[in-house]
Each structure stands twice: as C-alpha cells, then as structure tokens.
Design a protein around this motif. Sequence first.
Motif, PDB file in Angstrom:
ATOM      1  N   LEU A 234      -4.194   4.803  -2.709  1.00 49.47           N
ATOM      2  CA  LEU A 234      -4.188   6.179  -3.231  1.00 49.47           C
ATOM      3  C   LEU A 234      -4.972   7.121  -2.319  1.00 49.47           C
ATOM      4  O   LEU A 234      -4.596   8.284  -2.138  1.00 49.47           O
ATOM      5  CB  LEU A 234      -4.822   6.229  -4.626  1.00 49.47           C
ATOM      6  CG  LEU A 234      -3.987   5.773  -5.807  1.00 49.47           C
ATOM      7  CD1 LEU A 234      -4.857   5.733  -7.058  1.00 49.47           C
ATOM      8  CD2 LEU A 234      -2.791   6.691  -6.014  1.00 49.47           C
TER       9      LEU A 234
ATOM     10  N   ALA B 242      -6.772   1.611  -5.196  1.00 45.09           N
ATOM     11  CA  ALA B 242      -7.521   2.834  -4.879  1.00 45.09           C
ATOM     12  C   ALA B 242      -7.422   3.152  -3.396  1.00 45.09           C
ATOM     13  O   ALA B 242      -7.245   4.318  -3.014  1.00 45.09           O
ATOM     14  CB  ALA B 242      -8.980   2.669  -5.296  1.00 45.09           C
ATOM     15  N   GLU B 243      -7.489   2.136  -2.551  1.00 45.37           N
ATOM     16  CA  GLU B 243      -7.405   2.407  -1.115  1.00 45.37           C
ATOM     17  C   GLU B 243      -6.060   3.019  -0.768  1.00 45.37           C
ATOM     18  O   GLU B 243      -5.990   3.965   0.016  1.00 45.37           O
ATOM     19  CB  GLU B 243      -7.634   1.134  -0.287  1.00 45.37           C
ATOM     20  CG  GLU B 243      -7.546   1.423   1.205  1.00 45.37           C
ATOM     21  CD  GLU B 243      -8.026   0.291   2.089  1.00 45.37           C
ATOM     22  OE1 GLU B 243      -8.318  -0.798   1.571  1.00 45.37           O
ATOM     23  OE2 GLU B 243      -8.124   0.517   3.309  1.00 45.37           O
TER      24      GLU B 243
ATOM     25  N   SER C 134      -9.550  -2.177  -5.964  1.00 46.62           N
ATOM     26  CA  SER C 134      -9.795  -1.415  -4.730  1.00 46.62           C
ATOM     27  C   SER C 134      -8.541  -1.382  -3.848  1.00 46.62           C
ATOM     28  O   SER C 134      -8.369  -0.472  -3.044  1.00 46.62           O
ATOM     29  CB  SER C 134     -10.977  -2.013  -3.960  1.00 46.62           C
ATOM     30  OG  SER C 134     -10.627  -3.271  -3.428  1.00 46.62           O
TER      31      SER C 134
END
Lengths: 309, 309
Positions: free
Chosen positions: B224, B221-222, B218
């Motif tokens: 991105l 992902a955060e 995460s």
Amino acid sequence: MTTKPFAALVDWGTSNLRLWLTDSQGGVLAERQSAEGMGNLDRSAYPAILEGHLSALGAESDLPAVIAGMAGARTGWREAPYVETPAPLIGLFQHAVIPDGVTRPVYILPGVCQRENGRYDVMRGEETQLAGALEQGLDNALFCLPGTHSKWAMVEDGHIRRFSTVMTGELFHLISRQSILRLSVPEDADAEADPDIFNAAVDAALAPNFALTSTLFSIRAESLLSQGTKINAAARLSGLLIGAEIAAIQSDLRRYGKAYLIGTGKLTRLYARAIARAGGEAVMLDGGLLVRRGLLASAFSLFDHEFKE
Amino acid sequence: MTTKPFAALVDWGTSNLRLWLTDSQGGVLAERQSAEGMGNLDRSAYPAILEGHLSALGAESDLPAVIAGMAGARTGWREAPYVETPAPLIGLFQHAVIPDGVTRPVYILPGVCQRENGRYDVMRGEETQLAGALEQGLDNALFCLPGTHSKWAMVEDGHIRRFSTVMTGELFHLISRQSILRLSVPEDADAEADPDIFNAAVDAALAPNFALTSTLFSIRAESLLSQGTKINAAARLSGLLIGAEIAAIQSDLRRYGKAYLIGTGKLTRLYARAIARAGGEAVMLDGGLLVRRGLLASAFSLFDHEFKE
C-alpha cells in the motif's frame, strides 16, 4: 430534537457506517447505523448515503459532518493521505480532506502509516479512537484494539509512536473454517466456553521458543487420537493465536504494566484474559464513545480554523 | 515384462496413487499413477481400482501388493492403526492389515502417531519413506518432508523418535489466496524468483523474538505504501512461513548439522535454501525411490513371515 446538533460524527469503516448527531459536549442526540461500508460501495455512492442518513435524522443542510475510517482510503470516497508516525493525535484534523459532491461542509480525517525500520503498517479509524482516548487524558499508554485485524499502538506524549497490525481474527477464521483443522473445530464452537483450555494455550504461546505454525496441527492430531474425548479445539486455537499476538508485545506490556482494550464482547474478554496471563492489566474502553470524542475534538479544531485543503 | 515382478508396491495418498511393479531388487518393471486418492474415494472403490491398475500392467492374479499411505486411514480402505513413537522403522510390517474384497495377498502398512508430552501428531506414508532411508543406512538423522503439511522427523537407532507436522504449505495457500494479503500476492507469483527477498524473510523469521502473525500484515502495508515499487510478496510470505518452520527445529538442526530433504521441485529447493540460511546442510533424497525401498523391505518381511492379523 430539542437541542440543535453541533455536528454529525461518522465512523465509516470497511463493513459498517455509524453516524451520530451530537451536541457540543459530545452528547448523542440521534444516531444511525448501516452496513453501507467502504467494502461494498462505489465512490459515487457516498454523498447520497450520507445525505440520506442525515435527512432521516432531520439534520439541517448546513450541519457539518466529520468522518473517520475507510471512507478516506484510496478506494473510498476521497483519499485522505496517511499521516506518518510519530503522528500527533491532536493534529490529525490538519490533514483532513474535503470530498466532492456535497454542499454541506464535510471533512474526512486521515489515517496513520508507519515506515520506520521497515515495520510497514497502516490504520484508518483507530487513530481517531486513540485521539478520543487522548481527550480523556491517556497521552502515554499501550492500546489494543481487537478485531479481524487487531491493532496494538504505543502512544507517547500524545503521538502514535509505533503500532502493529496482527491478523489474528482473520487467521482464526481461515484456519478454523478452511484448513484441515476445520475437521476438528465445530462451526458453532465457543472459544470462551472452556477457560482452562484457552488459558493453557495462551500459556503455551507465551512460553519461550513457542512456534505457532509447528503447534497448530497438534489440534487435529489430538482429536484424531482421542476419539472418545471431545476437546474444545476452538478454545485451543483461539488461545494459541491470541497468545502468540500477546507474546509479540510482551516487552511493551511489561513496560506499561497495563493495556487499554478498546472494544466490547467476547473477543475483547478473551484478550483481557490473555493479557492477564501475560502479567498485564487490561482496562476496557468503549470504542464508540472514543471515536465520537476523537471526531468531536477534530470538529472543534476544524470549525475554529479556516480550513484549507 | 521379461522379468517376473516380485511385488506391487503402492503409495496411496490423499490426492494420488502411485503403483510400481518391481523386481526383488526394487528395480521398476512397470508403473502407474492416478488421481484416485483417498480424499475422493468410497471405501468400496479400492479393490476395483487396485485390480484395474494391476491388470493394466498385466500383473498375475496372485502377485502380492503392499500399500502405504492414507489407504490405511480410518476413512480409507481399511484402517491400519497407528504405531506409537518411538516407532521401529524395521517393524512396521508387523502392524500391516489385510483388507477385504480382494483375492490376491494385499497388505496395508500402518502410520505412526505421537502422544508423548502432549505433542500429538500423526503420519501416514512418510514413515515408509523413512523406512526406505533406513535401508540406505540413515538410521540416525533429521528428515524434512516438505509439502502441504510438511513433516520433520528425528530418527534415532532406526526408530522414529519424535516428529512434527507443520501446516506451512496450507497456510501459504490460505493466506496468499484468501486473506487480505491476496491483494498483494499475485496469483502467478513465484516465490523462487526473488532470492534476496526470500532470504531476508527467512533471516527475519530465524531472528530471536520473531513473531509470525505480527509480521504478516506488513506485506500488505508495504505494498500500500510503495505504490510505484513492486515487491515480491510471494517470496516474502514464503520466506516468513518456511523460516518460522525452520526456526522451530533450529536446535535439532544444529545438533544434527544436516537435514535430509525428501522431495523434488521448487518447494524443496526453497527449503534447502532456508536450511542453509539457518546454518544447516540440506541433502536431497528422492521420495519415490525411498517409498519403494520402504515398501520392498516390508514386502520381504511380510512374505518371510506367516502373516496373521
């Protein structure tokens, strides 16, 4: 080819490209595979690579191509922005983008992202496999896609409701090759060779209050303290990591009862065994078949609609 | 030196060597430090290195030296076999070994190992710091020694009852520099610079059902998904890893109420903050002082006894 192809279907990932010409039923007429993945390509290289593979297969110049995977990333050919969860698997095609530099019709499908409750996550390519599973009727199911970064996805009523990426494969590689544990895990170690060790490690990871990072060093200490006896440290490390991954979704696994495992080979077999230890049923699905089904479904929708960016 | 030294006390670890000449009260008369650690030494190199440092300080040729740490490992100067838990801190000297190749009296102290209940673990050097803490009255306490491989030790009635090595520092390094998260954690990132992010990550790791490996991605992902906003990914990763470590000993921490933190600098401050988030009190102790106290206590015992291998 005696049958005229319906479309070119392309799974264009970080490391590899797989391309199929299929008929309208998804029957494979011809295929290509190469290591021209997004990870080692300049943006400008994509059109020639695609055309090269298609002309090698004798595809006509107006055959449409539908692409899923990292080719649609920001650092790929052309960014296809993420669709946010809950993401309807049947509507992915609506967010396809058309790249420059090609004359044939080419569509790049989007990935899926999750922001809900701060559980940030992203996928690109797996959503198309899940769309393929939907085509075979799996509209409410728990999926696991093992790999360097494995994915777990909860599909509800044909939507990706929630998903989670777990860096298990990458961590196994880093820890076994580069940490102090490299001194205990031989390079050619086979995690599948010792089921008892693997199973015991999975069970330890599934137990209450298991703490992965506080357990890893015991692998090194055991090999230091038991000079004579060789333990299969790869089986133990693999069992602890895969077990920790499954412990995290154990409540979902209980609810669904089974997990659909998309993949093949040794890693997928280890996941199946660990899922069984957790009391779940693992059902294997063929990822190549699923991605073609998902791409084909999008192709039908795209060709039926007047597609506008 | 106006005062005649009582002994040479040496902390000889994997990466570094620290040597002190002290009086019989442990007062430091002279000291040396170098990067001649066990990790980059041949067995045959030890005598000349020790003599070089001692002669640079003008030590007499019959001054005894007492050594703790990796110099006593199987791959060190001379193996001093592990003492098994429960290991009496006051009796470590009885297991010291005398290496070859030196004319002065030299004693290498043993490490401690644990086999109980399959919780394999080893330490070399930390036990001498704990012996130093015993000298200042800490005979029943929980200790934490942060580092590349941090150690947690439960001392009961002057014995190391149980301990655990956690690869937190090494994992932080591997994950932040070599995994996919390297794309989100800048090389010069300062985990201490953003206490709110660090604290929130520690709290997440302390919560029930936290799963470290399912949370790490995460971070990527955060970053991105929030192109504009920069998050302090180093603070988050550090908080998750240190939090996971403390979650694993939380029941011990509740029982003892406080943890004695042996160390200095940024890492130790992060551990103190995380221990406080878990409801414990962190008391800082100086590791250099403790190892000298522990070595000195062994020196007294060794010189009092007729030492036989």
